[in-house]
Design a protein around this motif. Structure first.
Motif, PDB file in Angstrom:
ATOM      1  N   LEU A 194      13.437  25.957-116.660  1.00 17.44           N
ATOM      2  CA  LEU A 194      13.432  26.460-115.290  1.00 17.44           C
ATOM      3  C   LEU A 194      14.198  25.453-114.445  1.00 17.44           C
ATOM      4  O   LEU A 194      13.867  24.264-114.433  1.00 17.44           O
ATOM      5  CB  LEU A 194      12.006  26.590-114.764  1.00 17.44           C
ATOM      6  N   GLY A 195      15.236  25.907-113.757  1.00 19.74           N
ATOM      7  CA  GLY A 195      16.021  24.992-112.940  1.00 19.74           C
ATOM      8  C   GLY A 195      17.216  24.413-113.657  1.00 19.74           C
ATOM      9  O   GLY A 195      17.648  23.290-113.359  1.00 19.74           O
ATOM     10  N   ALA A 196      17.802  25.163-114.589  1.00 21.37           N
ATOM     11  CA  ALA A 196      18.932  24.652-115.375  1.00 21.37           C
ATOM     12  C   ALA A 196      20.199  24.481-114.552  1.00 21.37           C
ATOM     13  O   ALA A 196      21.137  23.802-114.986  1.00 21.37           O
ATOM     14  CB  ALA A 196      19.208  25.567-116.561  1.00 21.37           C
ATOM     15  N   SER A 197      20.260  25.075-113.368  1.00 21.23           N
ATOM     16  CA  SER A 197      21.451  24.918-112.528  1.00 21.23           C
ATOM     17  C   SER A 197      21.368  23.689-111.635  1.00 21.23           C
ATOM     18  O   SER A 197      22.349  23.303-110.997  1.00 21.23           O
ATOM     19  CB  SER A 197      21.657  26.163-111.656  1.00 21.23           C
ATOM     20  N   GLY A 198      20.205  23.062-111.576  1.00 22.48           N
ATOM     21  CA  GLY A 198      20.019  21.873-110.768  1.00 22.48           C
ATOM     22  C   GLY A 198      20.528  20.620-111.464  1.00 22.48           C
ATOM     23  O   GLY A 198      20.959  20.663-112.620  1.00 22.48           O
ATOM     24  N   LEU A 199      20.456  19.508-110.775  1.00 21.97           N
ATOM     25  CA  LEU A 199      21.016  18.257-111.295  1.00 21.97           C
ATOM     26  C   LEU A 199      20.369  17.840-112.610  1.00 21.97           C
ATOM     27  O   LEU A 199      21.044  17.683-113.628  1.00 21.97           O
ATOM     28  CB  LEU A 199      20.871  17.149-110.246  1.00 21.97           C
ATOM     29  N   THR A 200      19.059  17.659-112.616  1.00 25.35           N
ATOM     30  CA  THR A 200      18.385  17.217-113.844  1.00 25.35           C
ATOM     31  C   THR A 200      18.354  18.325-114.878  1.00 25.35           C
ATOM     32  O   THR A 200      18.594  18.095-116.076  1.00 25.35           O
ATOM     33  CB  THR A 200      16.952  16.747-113.534  1.00 25.35           C
ATOM     34  N   GLY A 201      18.065  19.554-114.443  1.00 24.99           N
ATOM     35  CA  GLY A 201      18.001  20.676-115.378  1.00 24.99           C
ATOM     36  C   GLY A 201      19.305  20.900-116.111  1.00 24.99           C
ATOM     37  O   GLY A 201      19.320  21.272-117.292  1.00 24.99           O
ATOM     38  N   SER A 202      20.440  20.647-115.436  1.00 23.84           N
ATOM     39  CA  SER A 202      21.737  20.839-116.092  1.00 23.84           C
ATOM     40  C   SER A 202      21.931  19.820-117.221  1.00 23.84           C
ATOM     41  O   SER A 202      22.533  20.135-118.251  1.00 23.84           O
ATOM     42  CB  SER A 202      22.869  20.734-115.080  1.00 23.84           C
ATOM     43  N   TYR A 203      21.414  18.612-117.030  1.00 26.24           N
ATOM     44  CA  TYR A 203      21.488  17.614-118.103  1.00 26.24           C
ATOM     45  C   TYR A 203      20.569  17.991-119.265  1.00 26.24           C
ATOM     46  O   TYR A 203      20.932  17.808-120.437  1.00 26.24           O
ATOM     47  CB  TYR A 203      21.116  16.227-117.581  1.00 26.24           C
ATOM     48  N   VAL A 204      19.380  18.506-118.944  1.00 27.69           N
ATOM     49  CA  VAL A 204      18.485  18.964-120.004  1.00 27.69           C
ATOM     50  C   VAL A 204      19.178  20.045-120.829  1.00 27.69           C
ATOM     51  O   VAL A 204      19.169  20.016-122.062  1.00 27.69           O
ATOM     52  CB  VAL A 204      17.161  19.507-119.415  1.00 27.69           C
ATOM     53  N   LEU A 205      19.821  20.986-120.148  1.00 28.91           N
ATOM     54  CA  LEU A 205      20.532  22.064-120.835  1.00 28.91           C
ATOM     55  C   LEU A 205      21.636  21.514-121.733  1.00 28.91           C
ATOM     56  O   LEU A 205      21.721  21.888-122.920  1.00 28.91           O
ATOM     57  CB  LEU A 205      21.112  23.035-119.808  1.00 28.91           C
ATOM     58  N   GLN A 206      22.478  20.634-121.203  1.00 27.41           N
ATOM     59  CA  GLN A 206      23.571  20.072-121.998  1.00 27.41           C
ATOM     60  C   GLN A 206      23.056  19.383-123.254  1.00 27.41           C
ATOM     61  O   GLN A 206      23.604  19.544-124.354  1.00 27.41           O
ATOM     62  CB  GLN A 206      24.354  19.060-121.154  1.00 27.41           C
ATOM     63  N   LYS A 207      21.999  18.612-123.088  1.00 25.35           N
ATOM     64  CA  LYS A 207      21.467  17.848-124.208  1.00 25.35           C
ATOM     65  C   LYS A 207      20.802  18.741-125.259  1.00 25.35           C
ATOM     66  O   LYS A 207      20.910  18.486-126.463  1.00 25.35           O
ATOM     67  CB  LYS A 207      20.490  16.784-123.701  1.00 25.35           C
ATOM     68  N   LEU A 208      20.131  19.786-124.808  1.00 21.30           N
ATOM     69  CA  LEU A 208      19.487  20.692-125.760  1.00 21.30           C
ATOM     70  C   LEU A 208      20.519  21.535-126.513  1.00 21.30           C
ATOM     71  O   LEU A 208      20.323  21.852-127.686  1.00 21.30           O
ATOM     72  CB  LEU A 208      18.485  21.603-125.041  1.00 21.30           C
ATOM     73  N   ILE A 209      21.613  21.889-125.846  1.00 19.52           N
ATOM     74  CA  ILE A 209      22.688  22.614-126.532  1.00 19.52           C
ATOM     75  C   ILE A 209      23.234  21.773-127.684  1.00 19.52           C
ATOM     76  O   ILE A 209      23.514  22.286-128.769  1.00 19.52           O
ATOM     77  CB  ILE A 209      23.818  22.979-125.540  1.00 19.52           C
ATOM     78  N   ALA A 210      23.369  20.472-127.441  1.00 20.44           N
ATOM     79  CA  ALA A 210      23.928  19.573-128.460  1.00 20.44           C
ATOM     80  C   ALA A 210      22.896  19.150-129.507  1.00 20.44           C
ATOM     81  O   ALA A 210      23.259  18.574-130.538  1.00 20.44           O
ATOM     82  CB  ALA A 210      24.504  18.331-127.787  1.00 20.44           C
ATOM     83  N   ASP A 211      21.629  19.432-129.262  1.00 22.01           N
ATOM     84  CA  ASP A 211      20.545  18.980-130.141  1.00 22.01           C
ATOM     85  C   ASP A 211      20.310  19.996-131.250  1.00 22.01           C
ATOM     86  O   ASP A 211      19.926  21.145-131.010  1.00 22.01           O
ATOM     87  CB  ASP A 211      19.260  18.805-129.311  1.00 22.01           C
ATOM     88  N   GLU A 212      20.506  19.581-132.482  1.00 21.30           N
ATOM     89  CA  GLU A 212      20.403  20.489-133.632  1.00 21.30           C
ATOM     90  C   GLU A 212      18.970  20.901-133.951  1.00 21.30           C
ATOM     91  O   GLU A 212      18.750  21.790-134.767  1.00 21.30           O
ATOM     92  CB  GLU A 212      21.048  19.848-134.859  1.00 21.30           C
ATOM     93  N   ARG A 213      17.993  20.282-133.291  1.00 28.57           N
ATOM     94  CA  ARG A 213      16.604  20.685-133.503  1.00 28.57           C
ATOM     95  C   ARG A 213      16.292  22.017-132.828  1.00 28.57           C
ATOM     96  O   ARG A 213      15.262  22.640-133.092  1.00 28.57           O
ATOM     97  CB  ARG A 213      15.655  19.610-132.970  1.00 28.57           C
ATOM     98  N   TYR A 214      17.193  22.481-131.950  1.00 26.80           N
ATOM     99  CA  TYR A 214      16.969  23.699-131.176  1.00 26.80           C
ATOM    100  C   TYR A 214      18.020  24.749-131.529  1.00 26.80           C
ATOM    101  O   TYR A 214      19.221  24.450-131.539  1.00 26.80           O
ATOM    102  CB  TYR A 214      17.044  23.403-129.677  1.00 26.80           C
ATOM    103  N   ASP A 215      17.567  25.971-131.810  1.00 27.59           N
ATOM    104  CA  ASP A 215      18.521  27.050-132.050  1.00 27.59           C
ATOM    105  C   ASP A 215      18.499  28.102-130.940  1.00 27.59           C
ATOM    106  O   ASP A 215      19.359  28.983-130.902  1.00 27.59           O
ATOM    107  CB  ASP A 215      18.314  27.708-133.413  1.00 27.59           C
ATOM    108  N   THR A 216      17.513  28.004-130.031  1.00 28.32           N
ATOM    109  CA  THR A 216      17.439  28.935-128.915  1.00 28.32           C
ATOM    110  C   THR A 216      17.035  28.191-127.644  1.00 28.32           C
ATOM    111  O   THR A 216      16.068  27.431-127.655  1.00 28.32           O
ATOM    112  CB  THR A 216      16.412  30.061-129.173  1.00 28.32           C
ATOM    113  N   ILE A 217      17.789  28.431-126.588  1.00 27.92           N
ATOM    114  CA  ILE A 217      17.455  27.860-125.282  1.00 27.92           C
ATOM    115  C   ILE A 217      17.400  29.011-124.284  1.00 27.92           C
ATOM    116  O   ILE A 217      18.389  29.726-124.101  1.00 27.92           O
ATOM    117  CB  ILE A 217      18.499  26.826-124.823  1.00 27.92           C
TER     118      ILE A 217
END
Length: 221
Positions: free
Chosen positions: A8-31
């Motif tokens: 929740l809040g992926a367009s915000g400053l911190t949320g956008s970093y969470v999104l970027q990092k989870l996209i690159a994280d192979e432990r996650y296949d769905t965001i």
């Protein structure tokens, strides 16, 4: 088995970093992203659900994940109306935690603020404190409430007073030692790193994570 994260809040400053990092994280296949508007150019592992965040119940059937990252927040200058401010800073995280509990999500992370106190006489710190209290009442197995100091980073929108505050704190950073260390600026990327580390720490617990600990977790992982 790979995991699903909900932001929740992926367009915000911190949320956008969470999104970027989870996209690159192979432990996650769905965001999953729940937001008011669609983010462009996202990879296939990102699913977006668009609607009014003040009515999270509409997303109940899609509110399924291993972890929830609640990066929602506003400011006094951006939302001067106190009723709307409380609907955002208190209402959205609390509603999200209730949905997480109902749907059996075992890990919930939320960004609060340094000084949060339900007994405060200041509306803004009181609102954060009340939010924390009611999120914790859900008794989600792994709940992490992060209380950063001023959050540093390049924002898309202009926040004049916050920008001035950040400039001031950057100047006095070297003086913030000992008990004043907790007031040092925390980079948004550092908070995002700390959140993901906590979500994957395999510690079944409820924790308040203060600003100094966010710095340490975010810089060492």
């Amino acid at each position: 088995m790979k995991k699903t994260a909900l932001i929740l809040g992926a367009s915000g400053l911190t949320g956008s970093y969470v999104l970027q990092k989870l996209i690159a994280d192979e432990r996650y296949d769905t965001i999953k992203l729940i937001s008011r508007s669609k983010l462009k150019d996202q990879p296939a592992k990102v699913s977006q659900f668009i609607g009014d965040l003040l009515d999270l119940e509409q997303f109940k059937t899609d509110f399924i994940a291993d972890e929830v990252y609640c990066c929602i927040g506003t400011t006094k200058s951006k939302t001067p109306d106190k009723t709307l401010y409380k609907k955002i800073d208190y209402g959205i995280p609390v509603s999200a935690s209730k949905l997480a509990k109902i749907n059996g999500i075992e890990t919930f992370l939320v960004i609060s603020s340094i000084g949060a106190d339900k007994n405060s006489t200041t509306f803004y710190t009181k609102t954060k404190g009340e939010m924390e209290q009611d999120v914790l009442k859900q008794n989600i197995k792994n709940t992490y409430v992060l209380r950063p100091s001023l959050i540093g980073g390049q924002r898309h929108e202009k926040r004049t007073l916050e920008h001035m505050g950040l400039k001031f704190f950057k100047v006095i950073q070297p003086l913030l030692i000992g008990p004043l260390k907790k007031y040092r600026i925390v980079k948004a990327e550092t908070i995002a790193t700390a959140m993901i580390h906590l979500a994957n720490s395999n510690q079944q617990q409820t924790n308040i994570i203060n600003s100094e600990d966010i710095q340490q977790l975010g810089n060492n992982n």
